[in-house]
Structures are given as C-alpha cells and as structure tokens.
Design a protein around this motif. Structure first.
Motif, PDB file in Angstrom:
ATOM      1  N   ILE A 348      27.536 -24.728  13.919  1.00 31.13           N
ATOM      2  CA  ILE A 348      26.219 -24.731  14.550  1.00 31.13           C
ATOM      3  C   ILE A 348      25.471 -26.025  14.255  1.00 31.13           C
ATOM      4  N   HIS A 349      25.786 -26.647  13.140  1.00 30.57           N
ATOM      5  CA  HIS A 349      25.112 -27.878  12.730  1.00 30.57           C
ATOM      6  C   HIS A 349      25.887 -29.132  13.150  1.00 30.57           C
ATOM      7  N   ASP A 350      26.964 -28.962  13.899  1.00 31.35           N
ATOM      8  CA  ASP A 350      27.817 -30.076  14.301  1.00 31.35           C
ATOM      9  C   ASP A 350      27.764 -30.219  15.820  1.00 31.35           C
ATOM     10  N   ASP A 351      26.946 -31.157  16.303  1.00 30.80           N
ATOM     11  CA  ASP A 351      26.762 -31.318  17.746  1.00 30.80           C
ATOM     12  C   ASP A 351      28.063 -31.646  18.461  1.00 30.80           C
ATOM     13  N   GLN A 352      28.906 -32.430  17.802  1.00 26.60           N
ATOM     14  CA  GLN A 352      30.180 -32.795  18.412  1.00 26.60           C
ATOM     15  C   GLN A 352      31.069 -31.570  18.584  1.00 26.60           C
ATOM     16  N   MET A 353      31.069 -30.701  17.568  1.00 24.52           N
ATOM     17  CA  MET A 353      31.878 -29.496  17.667  1.00 24.52           C
ATOM     18  C   MET A 353      31.318 -28.549  18.727  1.00 24.52           C
ATOM     19  N   LEU A 354      30.005 -28.419  18.801  1.00 25.47           N
ATOM     20  CA  LEU A 354      29.399 -27.569  19.833  1.00 25.47           C
ATOM     21  C   LEU A 354      29.791 -28.064  21.221  1.00 25.47           C
ATOM     22  N   SER A 355      29.761 -29.363  21.383  1.00 27.04           N
ATOM     23  CA  SER A 355      30.152 -29.941  22.673  1.00 27.04           C
ATOM     24  C   SER A 355      31.618 -29.680  22.959  1.00 27.04           C
ATOM     25  N   ASN A 356      32.452 -29.801  21.948  1.00 23.25           N
ATOM     26  CA  ASN A 356      33.886 -29.549  22.114  1.00 23.25           C
ATOM     27  C   ASN A 356      34.149 -28.100  22.510  1.00 23.25           C
ATOM     28  N   ILE A 357      33.430 -27.180  21.884  1.00 25.76           N
ATOM     29  CA  ILE A 357      33.616 -25.761  22.212  1.00 25.76           C
ATOM     30  C   ILE A 357      33.192 -25.482  23.645  1.00 25.76           C
ATOM     31  N   GLU A 358      32.078 -26.054  24.056  1.00 22.33           N
ATOM     32  CA  GLU A 358      31.610 -25.821  25.422  1.00 22.33           C
ATOM     33  C   GLU A 358      32.571 -26.427  26.445  1.00 22.33           C
ATOM     34  N   GLU A 359      33.073 -27.609  26.159  1.00 24.29           N
ATOM     35  CA  GLU A 359      33.979 -28.260  27.093  1.00 24.29           C
ATOM     36  C   GLU A 359      35.314 -27.533  27.191  1.00 24.29           C
ATOM     37  N   ASN A 360      35.753 -26.939  26.092  1.00 25.70           N
ATOM     38  CA  ASN A 360      37.054 -26.263  26.048  1.00 25.70           C
ATOM     39  C   ASN A 360      36.872 -24.791  25.662  1.00 25.70           C
ATOM     40  N   HIS A 361      35.910 -24.135  26.326  1.00 21.61           N
ATOM     41  CA  HIS A 361      35.512 -22.788  25.904  1.00 21.61           C
ATOM     42  C   HIS A 361      36.668 -21.799  25.972  1.00 21.61           C
ATOM     43  N   GLY A 362      37.587 -22.010  26.896  1.00 20.57           N
ATOM     44  CA  GLY A 362      38.697 -21.076  27.011  1.00 20.57           C
ATOM     45  C   GLY A 362      39.573 -21.045  25.771  1.00 20.57           C
ATOM     46  N   PHE A 363      39.679 -22.174  25.083  1.00 18.12           N
ATOM     47  CA  PHE A 363      40.515 -22.247  23.887  1.00 18.12           C
ATOM     48  C   PHE A 363      39.804 -21.684  22.651  1.00 18.12           C
ATOM     49  N   PHE A 364      38.503 -21.448  22.777  1.00 16.58           N
ATOM     50  CA  PHE A 364      37.726 -20.945  21.641  1.00 16.58           C
ATOM     51  C   PHE A 364      37.298 -19.492  21.833  1.00 16.58           C
ATOM     52  N   LYS A 365      37.823 -18.827  22.865  1.00 19.23           N
ATOM     53  CA  LYS A 365      37.370 -17.463  23.134  1.00 19.23           C
ATOM     54  C   LYS A 365      37.622 -16.522  21.964  1.00 19.23           C
ATOM     55  N   GLY A 366      38.818 -16.598  21.383  1.00 16.22           N
ATOM     56  CA  GLY A 366      39.132 -15.716  20.270  1.00 16.22           C
ATOM     57  C   GLY A 366      38.198 -15.947  19.092  1.00 16.22           C
TER      58      GLY A 366
END
Length: 875
Positions: A348-366
């Motif tokens: 939550i405190h890592d903007d780069q990681m938040l962006s990565n999750i949003e861009e590749n949301h399908g890989f982070f569903k689990g």
C-alpha cells in the motif's frame, strides 16, 4: 473393510486425523500432478545423451495419464468447466494448454503417435467451442493469453496442425493473441527495473522474440532453490536455454520428492499446506472435531510468524508472499493471536507496486483475493489494512467487469466464483451454518490454493470422500438438531401465548434462526433456547410498547418489572410479565452460580428492569413528540435495543456471573449495544418516522440542518464502522479477561446476526426476506454429487454484486458469437469439414491471413539451440 456409509462420525474424524495431521502425512501427496509442467520436464534432453529425455519417467507419466475417452491431458481436479460444464460437457481451458504441451513432449521424442493422434482429435473437436464460449463471456485469463498462443506456435513449429478453422473461433483466437500482445506491451512500458518478473514466470511460452534473452536476464529472478518462481515449467525451459546447474538441481530434487507427475508449484511451505487444512476444515464446518490438532498448527504458525518478523519479500515471489502472508494473518487473528497486518500490507505504501498490480491485475487476483478476505478482520486504527481492503476490492471488481453479469458467472473458474461470493456480502453478515453448506457444495473438487502461474492449484486430498462425507454428515446432523429445536421453539411460543398475541411481529422463527446459524460454535441446546426465548420476549414486549399498550399499561408493566411482582396486571401486560418471570425462574433454577441463586436472580431482574424502563422512556418521547439530544438518545437507545437482555442470561449459564459493578456493563457489551442500535437505526428510520418515532438518523438531521438523509447515514455509518472494529478486536483477541472467552463467542454471533438482519435493508421486519435461507439452513437436504452441484450455487453464490451490474460494459461481439453458436455450431455440435468449406471469409491474426477452410500456417521464428542440451524446438 466396511463401506464408507457405515462409518461412524468418530471413525471418519479419526481417519481424517491420520490422513492430514499425523507425523507420517506427506503434504506433497495432497497436490495434484500437473500435466502441463510434467510435459516440460519430459521435454528436457539428457545433457550427456541429448537424443534421450533426462526424465523418461515424466514421459511415461504422460503416456499413462491421457484421458482415454476424450484424448486430452489436464490436472485431475480441473477436468471440466465449473458448474455450467455439467450440461455443456466441455473440458476446461487448462485442457488446451496441457494437451498441447503433452503432445509437444511426445512429438519431441517421437513416441506415443496414437496418443498424439487422439490429442489432435480432441483439439479439433473442442478447441472451437472452448474458445467461442470463453469469448462469449469476456477475455480469457491472462495466464491463458500467454501460454496458449505460445503452445500453438511451438506445435506449429513441430508440424502439428492445431489451429482452429471456423471463422468465429479464429476471431476468438485473434483476441487471445491480441490480449497477449497487450500484456507484453504493458510489460515493456512497466516501470519495474530490470527484467520483468512475468517474462521469467512464463518464459517457456513467450514468443520467439522474447525468448532470446541474455542468460543474465533469464536467471535474473532465480531463487535460492534454483527455480524461477517455483515453476517447474519455467525452470525446465531456463535449463534448456542456459544449462544452469542450479536449475537442474532443482528439477532433480522436484522429481525425487514428488515423483514423475510433478505439481505446478514446487517447493511449497509444508506448514502453509497444514494451514490450508485448517482453513478448509473450518470452512466445511468441521473444525470442532479437530480442536487439538488445529491448535497445534496455529501455535506453530504463530512461532513462524514471529521468527520471520522484518522479512522483506523479493520481487521474484511477491504475489505468492502476499497470498500466503495474508492467509496466515487471517487464520492467526481468527484464532486469537495478536499479529500485525503490515507483514502483507506493505504494498500500500509502494506506488510502483500499486501501479504494477493495477497494470497486471489478472496475475494478482489470487493475492488480492486473500488480502481482501483478511481485511474483514480490521481493528481500530489499522488504516493500512483499510486501504488494502479498498484497493484489493477495486482489483477484484476490475477482473469481473469484463464478464457478463447475466450469464457470465456460469463460465467462471473456481477463483472467480470465490471472488464473486466474497464480494456479495460482508463477512459479518454471513451466517456460518449457511456458509458451510455453500462451501461444501462449491469445493467438492478440493481446496483451492490460489498461487502459481495459473492461480489455480487444487489440494486434491481435501476432496477425499471421507472428508466430504464428514462435512455432509456434520451439516446434516446440525440441520436435524436445528429443525427439531425450531419446532420446539414454535410450540413454546404458542404455549406461552405469544404466537397468537394479536399485534406486532411474531418472529420466533427469525429469532431462532439468527441464534442457531450465526456461528459454528458448538453451543449447547439450552443456550440456543435461552437466547431465542429472550429474543422472542424482547420482540413482543418492544412491539407492545411501540404500538399496542396504552400509557397507563406501559407504566404499570414497567413498575411491575421493577418490583418483580405481577399482581394487578391483565391482558397482554400479564402475558408478557408471566413469560418473563418464568424465564428468569427457569434460568435461576438451572444455574450453578457460585454466589447463589438469589444473586443471579437479582442480576437478571436488574437487566430486565433497566430494559423496560428504556422502552417506557422511548414511548414517552414518542407520545410527546420529544426529540432528545443525540447523547441522551444513544444512552437510552443502547439499552432499549435489549441485546443485554437477550444474551447475558445465556452468558451467565456458561460462565461466571461477573460482579454487578457501577459501570453496569463491560466495555465489550456496551460496544455491542451501541453497534446493534446503530445497525437497526440505519435501516429502520423510515418505518419509525412513519410511526412517530425519531431515531439516530433523524436526530442527526435535526441537530445539523444542512445535512440530508445521505449525510446522516454516512455519518452514522462511519461511527458504526469504528465501533465494529473495536468490538471485533475485543471478541477475537484472547488477551485480557473482559469478558470471559465463552462470552466473546456469543457477542460475535450476535453482532453477525444483527449485521445479517440490517445489512442492506430491514430483513427482520420482512415476513419473507429470510424464508429461502431458513429453508436452506433447516430443511433442504444437502446432497453431494460427483459433478459439482449447480442449482443452489448458481442461484445464490454467483449473483453479481449490484454495483458490478450497474457498471458493466457488455461485450460488443456477444450477439454475433451467440448467433454463430446457435446457427452454425448448435448446442454441443462442431462444424463438419464440409460446413467449414462453405465459408471463404478471411481472418488476420498477428499479421498473417487465415482462410477458414484451410489449415492455419502461422509462422514461427526458428529457435536455435543455445546449449549443448538444446532448446526443444529447432526448424
């Protein structure tokens, strides 16, 4: 050996203990063999004898594990599309990628020509329908969009004619390729420094241009165990491309540990698998039979949690760590351990990681699914967990918006079905007994561990018939007990004169329903009856004060309760007092209070006297049209909701009667009183306004003239959310002695019951709102089948949340594809070669023109060997 049906419950429990919790239990035996990953190991040439496979046993496994009738390969627990496949009779999408990979392995070593032929027939008969059906309901999963095109290209390179022929399936295939390109372009634009993790995770299936990576890029995400993301398939390809010794050591250890049919993830944390056992048994409603074993697992999990404080996850396993850490957190917190959510909320405190999750949301569903479930247990002051809940819900909804809310759910995979179920209702509004039944029906193929490249791993031992039978028998036994107790409660209500009293709400069934099914606690029958009877009495008496009794009758009844003497009462007042007096006397007679029966009777009389006084005060406010200050209203309203009168008598039966100190009630019961009052007020203000009463919603507007209903509800909801967090912490945590642990369980059950009644409407006042759920809980038999049960799951669990329906953008190709399916394919029918020849429409995929009547000639760039062992494919 006796038939399973004749096993006693004790025998079933003992069998499960030996299977899951004994020292000799092998957790890897619970994991299904993965045909796709096994095929990649089978493709590896022996570095010393490149014309022979390094792992011939894996090749033998492929030859022995093809579905004999249909001709496909797939993980044993992913045989068919969930639910809807029962009548579509289609294999899952996994079968396409697994079958292609197994055919490649056999073709590579020029063995199993008959198996390859059967695989080709399977693809010819099913690929069209699978691609079209997937297209009807939105884009395919991201993993499929990467792996499937890669397998097609590799098959084409080996001379296997595997491309579909029909115009609609080519259109669907084009969309898969387009989605792959979109994913890959997104990876190129990613701000993540160095080689992107997804390139290494799906290394074996990438287009040729992406495979020619420098060795340092391929191995840039290699773990200490020698693997790439604990993925056998990616590591197998990495070895063939680089000859890295650590890769081979990992693969050899994998085969030695798991045999020749390898899982899709290795290694796994064995303690994590045992935690999954705990989660599974709890969700099935069977945890009460394994209290000691579960306690040992949780103690070990907490020790590991403490030992790993301060660990920072690396980029090569971030999604898996998010999933596992949030799962451990949820289970530890549910079992009373005080743990911090910062272990998995760091993103939550890592903007780069938040962006990565949003861009590749399908890989982070689990991972996001597990984070969202854990966020149900947020305590006061845990802002980062609140933010994680909001963000994870957004990601989960984003993954569902592409699907059709009317019928797309029928085609969802297991994870999407679990996500839908999770988003439908808040955790606090779910009744445990019903949740157990729904989970039993949803999980007949085992426990879903949502990690790995496809976010779909089944722990197959959990689908064992013994565990299923134990869960079914446990649920059926509870259902039978609840059914009998409900009928007894109805008779009691009739005998005491409540059933036909002639006014208000006769809610005996609702009161018992909330008491019985709200929690899986092994409450004694007597406790359920006490709480239910007190709840019915509260309902009748509250209605008498609200709508039936005259001012004199209400004052006389209140005075009678204060002096605990019913002489002079008549009519409804006498009925109510007599029932109250009888209940208190029965409780005192059955109590083992150390201070003596008179002490307990005094306590109970004090609770009821205060409750009746609060009802009288509210009735006087209503008659005088008096609007009290909010603080005074809450002081009286917290008592008039009568939670203390409903549950404390039962608490006194199972635990010590606490001293009746000047504070009157402990902090936890005070929080419960305020919380249930606010839940009631938010959903009941319209009804009470029509009856001439004011509650918190209207009083806030009177004190804040610029506020409207929406503002008032938002203000109260904010207070309510904070109170629930405080109460949740007090009821879940085992530290401190306020109140006794046994009482806390009843408090949590009560909070869940009120959240259920007043979640989005006033279900308690509706004569029909809960009838279907009550039938489901008390009467409808639980019947398990070899194929997944569809009727109830489709009607209940798979309903889309309304906010998703409203924001859905429909698939513009749906009408065309539906017409093609109806007119050309028909139900369960594949176009014949002659039918295909009738069409001359052209389709372009990846810049290559395709004619439906011809075999596709998708060009694949030659892949030359870069190591002595050789990459598998060269032209």
């Amino acid at each position: 050996m006796m038939k399973m049906e004749k096993y006693s419950t004790d025998n079933l429990v003992q069998s499960v203990k030996e299977d899951l919790f004994s020292a000799s239990a092998d957790v890897y035996s619970y994991m299904s063999s993965c045909a796709y990953d096994t095929a990649w190991l089978a493709m590896i040439p022996d570095p010393r004898q490149p014309h022979r496979p390094k792992f011939p046993g894996c090749l033998d496994w492929i030859l022995a594990n093809q579905n004999g009738d249909a001709g496909f390969w797939v993980d044993q627990d992913h045989l068919y599309l969930h639910h809807q496949s029962v009548h579509l009779n289609l294999p899952s999408l996994d079968s396409l990628t697994a079958t292609l990979a197994c055919m490649l392995a056999l073709k590579k070593w020029d063995v199993g020509s008959h198996n390859v032929h059967k695989g080709l027939r399977f693809l010819e008969a099913n690929m069209d329908r699978l691609l079209i059906m997937q297209q009807l309901h939105g884009p395919p999963p991201e993993w499929f969009s990467i792996i499937f095109p890669g397998m097609l290209e590799l098959a084409q390179a080996l001379g296997l004619e595997v491309y579909p022929h029909s115009p609609a399936s080519l259109e669907a295939l084009k969309n898969v390729f387009d989605q792959r390109e979109t994913i890959l372009q997104g990876i190129k634009r990613s701000s993540i420094p160095g080689p992107h993790p997804l390139l290494a995770m799906y290394l074996e299936a990438l287009p040729a241009g992406y495979k020619n990576l420098p060795e340092e890029c391929i191995l840039g995400h290699q773990s200490e165990d020698g693997s790439l993301f604990q993925s056998p398939s990616a590591t197998a390809y990495a070895f063939m491309a680089t000859g890295n010794d650590k890769c081979m050591s990992y693969l050899e250890a994998l085969v030695q540990r798991c045999g020749h049919g390898v899982p899709s993830v290795y290694p796994v944390d064995e303690d994590m698998i045992r935690l999954c056992m705990v989660d599974h048994l709890s969700s099935l409603g069977c945890a009460e039979h394994f209290a000691a074993e579960i306690g040992s697992v949780m103690e070990r999990a907490y020790s590991n949690w403490v030992a790993q404080q301060g660990r920072v996850p690396g980029m090569n396993n971030v999604t898996r760590r998010m999933y596992e850490d949030s799962l451990v957190f949820r289970l530890l917190r549910m079992h009373g351990y005080r743990v911090s959510p910062s272990r998995f909320c760091w993103f939550i405190h890592d903007d780069q990681m938040l962006s990565n999750i949003e861009e590749n949301h399908g890989f982070f569903k689990g991972a996001m699914y597990s984070v969202y479930k854990s966020a149900h247990l947020t305590f006061s002051g845990e802002d980062e967990l609140d933010k994680a809940r909001t963000f994870s819900r957004k990601i989960l909804e984003k993954g569902l918006l592409c699907c059709d809310p009317e019928d797309g759910a029928a085609y969802f995979n297991d994870l999407q079905i679990e996500i839908l179920h999770e988003l439908k209702l808040p955790w606090l509004a779910r009744m445990d007994h019903i949740e157990h039944r729904k989970y039993i029906e949803r999980s007949q193929s085992g426990y879903g561990l949502w990690i790995g490249k496809t976010s779909s791993i089944r722990l197959s031992c959990f689908s064992h018939k013994i565990i299923r039978q134990l869960a079914q028998r446990n649920f059926t036994a509870r259902q039978s007990i609840y059914n009998a107790e409900l009928e007894e409660m109805k008779r009691w209500s009739k005998d005491v004169g409540f059933a036909n009293i002639g006014f208000g709400r006769e809610n005996t069934a609702y009161c018992y329903y909330a008491t019985a099914v709200g929690s899986c606690l092994p409450l004694l029958t007597d406790l359920r009856k006490i709480i239910s009877k007190c709840s019915v009495l509260v309902t009748v008496a509250d209605d008498f004060f609200d709508e039936k009794g005259s001012a004199d009758e209400l004052r006389d009844l209140t005075k009678a309760v204060q002096r605990w003497e019913g002489e002079g009462l008549s009519g409804h007042s006498k009925v109510i007092f007599d029932v109250l007096d009888g209940l208190v006397n029965d409780l005192v007679l059955g109590s083992s209070c150390q201070q003596g029966p008179n002490y307990m009777k005094k306590i109970l009389q004090g609770i009821w006297s205060e409750t009746f006084e609060s009802w009288l005060k509210e009735a006087e406010w209503s008659r005088k049209r008096h609007a009290p200050p909010i603080n005074e209203y809450l002081r009286v309203g917290a008592v008039s909701i009568a939670i203390q009168a409903m549950i404390l008598p039962a608490c006194f039966v199972i635990g010590p009667v606490l001293p009746w100190n000047s504070a009157r009630y402990s902090k936890s019961i005070q929080l419960l009183m305020v919380t249930t009052r606010l839940l009631n007020d938010i959903q009941s203000y319209q009804k009470e306004l029509e009856a001439g009463k004011l509650n918190m919603v209207m009083l806030y507007m009177r004190e804040n003239p610029k506020a409207d209903i929406k503002d008032s509800v938002a203000y109260i909801t904010e207070i309510l959310d904070e109170k629930k967090k405080e109460l949740l912490e007090l009821t879940l945590m085992n530290d401190g002695n306020d109140p006794p642990k046994e009482w806390k369980k009843i408090y949590l059950t009560t909070l869940k019951a009120f959240q259920m009644f007043f979640n989005s409407s006033n279900a308690f006042d509706s004569p029909t709102a809960l009838l279907e759920d009550m039938s489901f809980a008390f009467y409808d038999p639980l019947v398990l089948h070899d194929a997944p049960e569809t009727s109830r799951v489709l009607s209940e669990s798979l309903k889309f949340p309304s906010e998703l329906k409203n924001s859905k953008t429909r698939n513009p190709r749906k009408a065309t594809l539906m017409k093609f399916q109806k007119d050309v394919i028909g139900p369960g029918r594949i176009p014949s070669p002659s039918e295909n020849k009738k069409s001359s429409k052209q389709f372009s995929i990846g810049g290559r023109v395709h004619y439906p009547r011809r075999s596709s000639s998708y060009l694949v760039t030659s892949v030359m060997p870069r190591h002595a062992a050789g990459i598998v494919f060269s032209m």
